[in-house]
Design a protein around this motif. Structure first.
Motif, PDB file in Angstrom:
ATOM      1  N   ILE A 124       0.823  -1.189   0.000  1.00 26.30           N
ATOM      2  CA  ILE A 124       0.000   0.000   0.000  1.00 26.30           C
ATOM      3  C   ILE A 124       0.870   1.257   0.000  1.00 26.30           C
ATOM      4  CG2 ILE A 124      -0.242   0.212   2.490  1.00 26.30           C
ATOM      5  CD1 ILE A 124      -3.114   0.565   0.050  1.00 26.30           C
ATOM      6  N   MET A 125       2.096   1.120   0.490  1.00 25.68           N
ATOM      7  CA  MET A 125       2.992   2.269   0.513  1.00 25.68           C
ATOM      8  C   MET A 125       3.493   2.572  -0.889  1.00 25.68           C
ATOM      9  SD  MET A 125       6.467   2.483   2.699  1.00 25.68           S
ATOM     10  CE  MET A 125       7.536   3.887   2.710  1.00 25.68           C
TER      11      MET A 125
ATOM     12  N   ILE B 246      -5.445  -0.896   5.832  1.00 29.43           N
ATOM     13  CA  ILE B 246      -6.756  -0.370   5.445  1.00 29.43           C
ATOM     14  C   ILE B 246      -6.830   1.122   5.740  1.00 29.43           C
ATOM     15  CG2 ILE B 246      -9.217  -0.421   5.989  1.00 29.43           C
ATOM     16  CD1 ILE B 246      -9.123  -3.335   6.173  1.00 29.43           C
ATOM     17  N   LEU B 247      -6.294   1.535   6.889  1.00 26.33           N
ATOM     18  CA  LEU B 247      -6.304   2.950   7.232  1.00 26.33           C
ATOM     19  C   LEU B 247      -5.586   3.757   6.155  1.00 26.33           C
ATOM     20  CD1 LEU B 247      -7.017   5.142   9.263  1.00 26.33           C
ATOM     21  CD2 LEU B 247      -4.816   4.751  10.368  1.00 26.33           C
ATOM     22  N   THR B 248      -4.414   3.265   5.757  1.00 26.11           N
ATOM     23  CA  THR B 248      -3.653   3.940   4.708  1.00 26.11           C
ATOM     24  C   THR B 248      -4.475   4.073   3.440  1.00 26.11           C
ATOM     25  OG1 THR B 248      -1.664   2.848   5.549  1.00 26.11           O
ATOM     26  CG2 THR B 248      -1.491   3.939   3.421  1.00 26.11           C
ATOM     27  N   ALA B 263       2.415   8.831   5.453  1.00 26.89           N
ATOM     28  CA  ALA B 263       3.018   8.780   6.781  1.00 26.89           C
ATOM     29  C   ALA B 263       2.605   7.505   7.500  1.00 26.89           C
ATOM     30  CB  ALA B 263       2.616  10.012   7.593  1.00 26.89           C
ATOM     31  N   THR B 264       1.329   7.154   7.374  1.00 29.23           N
ATOM     32  CA  THR B 264       0.861   5.905   7.994  1.00 29.23           C
ATOM     33  C   THR B 264       1.651   4.715   7.458  1.00 29.23           C
ATOM     34  OG1 THR B 264      -1.358   6.863   7.968  1.00 29.23           O
ATOM     35  CG2 THR B 264      -1.175   4.549   8.549  1.00 29.23           C
ATOM     36  N   ALA B 265       1.792   4.681   6.140  1.00 33.70           N
ATOM     37  CA  ALA B 265       2.505   3.563   5.530  1.00 33.70           C
ATOM     38  C   ALA B 265       3.964   3.543   5.971  1.00 33.70           C
ATOM     39  CB  ALA B 265       2.413   3.648   4.009  1.00 33.70           C
TER      40      ALA B 265
END
Lengths: 279, 287
Positions: A124-125, B246-248, B263-265
Motif C-alpha cells: 500500500i505504501m 486499510i487505514l492507509t 506517513a501511515t505507511a
C-alpha cells in the motif's frame, strides 16, 4: 502392561493417521463446503437446516454468473498478467541469483539483507507512487502496469528462492566442466540449469499463484471493465445487491481452479524447491 | 574467460527493476509523508513531521495499529503451533502422506477473494454452517455474529488468516524436519530421552533457524496484508478489524490525504524494521 515394539508402532501409526484425518477434514471442510454450495440452487443454499450435498447438481449459479460478467475475458486477463509477471520475475532472477552465488562480489550479504528489507515495504505504501509513475508514462490502467506492479512482490521472493537454491549447488560442478574444456556458458546451460530446474519450477509456480490471486494491485490500477482480472471482477460483482450467494460461490470455485490444478501437477517440485529455499 | 563485467551485467536487470519499481516509489512515498499533498494534485507544502504527530495522537491510528499487531501476532502464533504439529505429523512415514500434505496446502493456493467469501458464508449469523454446527453440537448456546460483532470479528479474522496461511509454516518446517539426521534421534534414544525430551533437545534446536525465518516472514506478511481483512469485513464492524493497511488505503484513496496516508505507511515500514532488528538481535543473543 508393557506393549511390545510392534504394537507400539502400530498404535503410533493409528494415532498419527487419525489425527491427520481429523486435521485434513477440518482444513478442507471450508473448500468442500464452497464447492458443494456452488452446485446447489440458491433456494437450497438457504435451506435450514442446511443440507450437505446438493439434492441434485445445479448449474444455474454458473450460468447466472456468466450472464452477469464475462468470465472468459477476466480469466484471460488474469492469465496474461500472471504468466507475464512470472516469466519476468524468473528471467530476471536467474542470472542475478547465479551471479551472486558464483562470483565474489562485495556486499553479497548486504544483498540478502536488502531483499528482506525490501520485503517489509507494504504494498500500500508503494501503490500511489507507482500509480502516479505509470500515469505519467501513459501506462495507467493497462495490463502492463499490473504486470510490473506484481514484480514488487514476486521479484524479491523469486530471487530469494532461487538464490538459496543456486547456493546449494556446489561450485565444483562447473569448475569440473570448465576444466574438461567447456566454456562457462556451456557449463551453466548443460549442467547447472538442469539441476536447478526443480527450484526454478517451484519459484515459477509460486509466483504464478501469488500473481493470479492478487487483488490489491488490480483494484488500485485497473479501472476499465475489460481489463479487470478475475479476483477483482468477482469482488466487484459480489457488491451487487441482488446477487445470489450461489453465484458468488460459482465464481469462487472457478477462480480457484487454475492455482489448484497448477499445484496438483507439480506438487513434488514445490516441496523440493521451497524446502531448500528456507535453509 | 569471463569478463570482469559479467557479474554486474547479470545483476543489472534485477537491480534496475528493483530500483524503479520498489526503491524509487518507496522514497517517493516517504517524501510525500512530509508534505500535505492531496491525491491527484500538484501543489503541496512541506510540513515536516506534522503528519506523524497527527497520527500518533489520533485514536483511529492507535486502534488500527493495535488491531494490526494483534492480527499479525495472533496469526503468527497460532499458525506456528498448529503448523508445527501438522509438520510433525506429516513427517511420520505413513501411507497417504503426500495426499494429506497436498490437501493441506490448498488454503494457501486459492485466491483471498474466494477464501473471504467462503468464510463470510460459513460465519453467516443465520445460515452459516459454523453457527449451525456449534449449536447442534451444544458447544454454544446460540448463534453468534462471527463477523458482525465487534468483539468477535477480530478473532474470526484471525481464524481465517490462520487457515489461509498456515501451509507456509507447514512446508517450511516439514522441509527442515526431513533433513534432520536420524542419528541424532538414535543418540538421544540411547541416552534414554523420551518423546518430549527428544523434541526439545533434538528437533527444536535443529528447527531454530527455520522457525526464526518463518516467524519473521509471517509477521511481516500479516502486518502488511490488505486483502484478507478488506475482503472479509472492510475493517468493520465499527473499525473493530481496521488495521494500518486499510487505514492507509482509506486515507489516500477515500479522503485523498496522500501525505497523511504516506506517513501511515511509512510508520508501518519503520515498525517492521524496528521489530525485525530487535527480534534478530534477541535471536543472535540466544544462539
Amino acid at each position: 502392561m508393557r506393549l511390545n515394539y510392534r504394537t507400539r508402532q502400530l498404535l503410533k501409526q493409528l494415532l498419527v493417521y487419525s489425527l491427520l484425518a481429523i486435521v485434513v477434514g477440518i482444513i478442507t471442510f471450508p473448500l468442500f463446503w464452497l464447492v458443494l454450495s456452488a452446485f446447489k440452487s440458491n433456494e437450497e443454499i438457504f435451506s435450514y437446516p442446511p443440507t450437505i450435498f446438493p439434492s441434485r447438481l445445479d448449474f444455474s449459479n454458473f450460468s447466472e454468473l456468466q450472464e452477469m460478467i464475462n468470465i472468459a475475458n477476466y480469466f484471460k486477463n488474469s492469465a496474461v498478467v500472471a504468466v507475464a509477471a512470472t516469466i519476468l520475475s524468473v528471467v530476471v532472477s536467474i542470472p542475478a541469483a547465479y551471479s551472486v552465488t558464483r562470483f565474489r562480489l562485495r556486499g553479497r550479504k548486504l544483498l540478502g539483507f536488502s531483499t528482506l528489507f525490501l520485503y517489509m515495504l507494504p504494498s500500500i505504501m508503494l501503490a500511489t507512487p507507482i500509480f502516479v509513475m505509470f500515469s505519467k508514462i501513459r501506462l495507467a490502467n493497462t495490463l502492463v502496469s499490473l504486470i510490473l506492479a506484481h514484480t514488487t512482490f514476486s521479484l524479491p521472493f523469486c530471487f530469494w528462492l532461487l538464490w538459496a537454491f543456486f547456493r546449494s549447488i556446489p561450485l565444483e560442478l562447473e569448475e569440473a566442466a570448465i576444466i574438461s574444456g567447456a566454456t562457462r556458458f556451456q557449463a551453466v546451460t548443460k549442467i547447472i540449469l538442469p539441476l536447478c530446474l526443480p527450484g526454478i519450477v517451484a519459484a515459477a509456480i509460486f509466483t504464478f499463484i501469488i500473481s493470479w490471486n492478487d487483488y490489491l494491485w488490480a483494484m488500485l490500477l485497473i479501472s476499465s471493465e475489460e481489463l479487470k482480472t478475475m479476483p477483482l471482477a468477482l469482488a466487484v460483482v459480489a457488491e451487487v445487491e441482488w446477487i445470489g450467494w450461489g453465484t458468488i460461490f460459482a465464481g469462487c470455485f472457478l477462480i480457484s481452479v487454475p492455482p489448484l490444478i497448477g499445484f496438483m501437477f507439480l506438487q513434488k517440485y514445490l516441496i523440493q524447491g521451497f524446502g531448500v529455499g528456507v535453509e | 574467460m569471463t569478463s570482469k563485467k559479467t557479474p554486474i551485467l547479470l545483476l543489472l536487470p534485477l537491480i534496475v527493476t528493483i530500483f524503479s519499481i520498489i526503491i524509487y516509489p518507496a522514497i517517493s512515498a516517504i517524501f510525500s509523508s512530509f508534505t500535505n499533498q492531496e491525491l491527484l494534485s500538484e501543489n503541496y507544502r512541506i510540513i515536516g513531521l506534522e503528519n506523524y504527530f497527527r497520527l500518533i495522537g489520533s485514536d483511529v491510528f492507535i486502534s488500527s495499529f493495535t488491531n494490526g499487531v494483534i492480527f499479525a501476532i495472533g496469526i503468527t502464533f497460532i499458525s506456528l503451533v498448529f503448523g508445527m504439529g501438522i509438520a510433525l505429523l506429516l513427517n511420520e512415514p505413513i501411507k497417504g502422506r503426500s495426499i494429506a500434505s497436498g490437501l493441506l496446502l490448498f488454503p494457501y493456493l486459492i485466491p483471498t477473494v474466494a477464501a473471504a467469501f467462503m468464510f463470510k458464508w460459513i460465519f453467516h449469523d443465520v445460515y452459516g454452517i459454523m453457527n449451525y454446527g456449534l449449536v447442534s453440537l451444544g458447544l454454544i448456546d446460540g448463534p453468534r455474529a462471527w463477523l458482525g460483532s465487534p468483539d468477535i470479528a477480530m478473532f474470526s479474522s484471525i481464524i481465517v488468516g490462520v487457515w489461509r496461511f498456515f501451509p507456509f509454516v507447514v512446508i517450511s518446517i516439514l522441509a527442515r524436519l526431513q533433513n534432520i539426521p536420524q542419528y541424532l534421534y538414535e543418540a538421544a534414544k540411547v541416552e534414554g530421552a523420551n518423546i518430549w525430551q527428544r523434541f526439545k533437545y533434538v528437533t527444536l534446536p535443529q528447527l531454530s533457524n527455520v522457525l526464526v525465518i518463518v516467524i519473521l516472514f509471517r509477521f511481516i506478511w500479516m502486518f502488511n496484508n490488505f486483502d484478507l481483512i478488506w475482503l472479509l469485513t472492510r475493517g468493520g464492524p465499527a473499525f473493530a478489524t481496521q488495521h494500518l493497511p486499510i487505514l492507509t488505503y482509506l486515507q489516500i484513496f477515500w479522503r485523498y490525504q496522500l501525505g497523511l496516508g504516506s506517513a501511515t505507511a511509512t510508520i508501518m515500514f519503520l515498525t517492521l524494521i524496528l521489530l525485525s532488528i530487535i527480534y534478530l538481535k534477541i535471536y543472535k543473543f540466544k544462539g
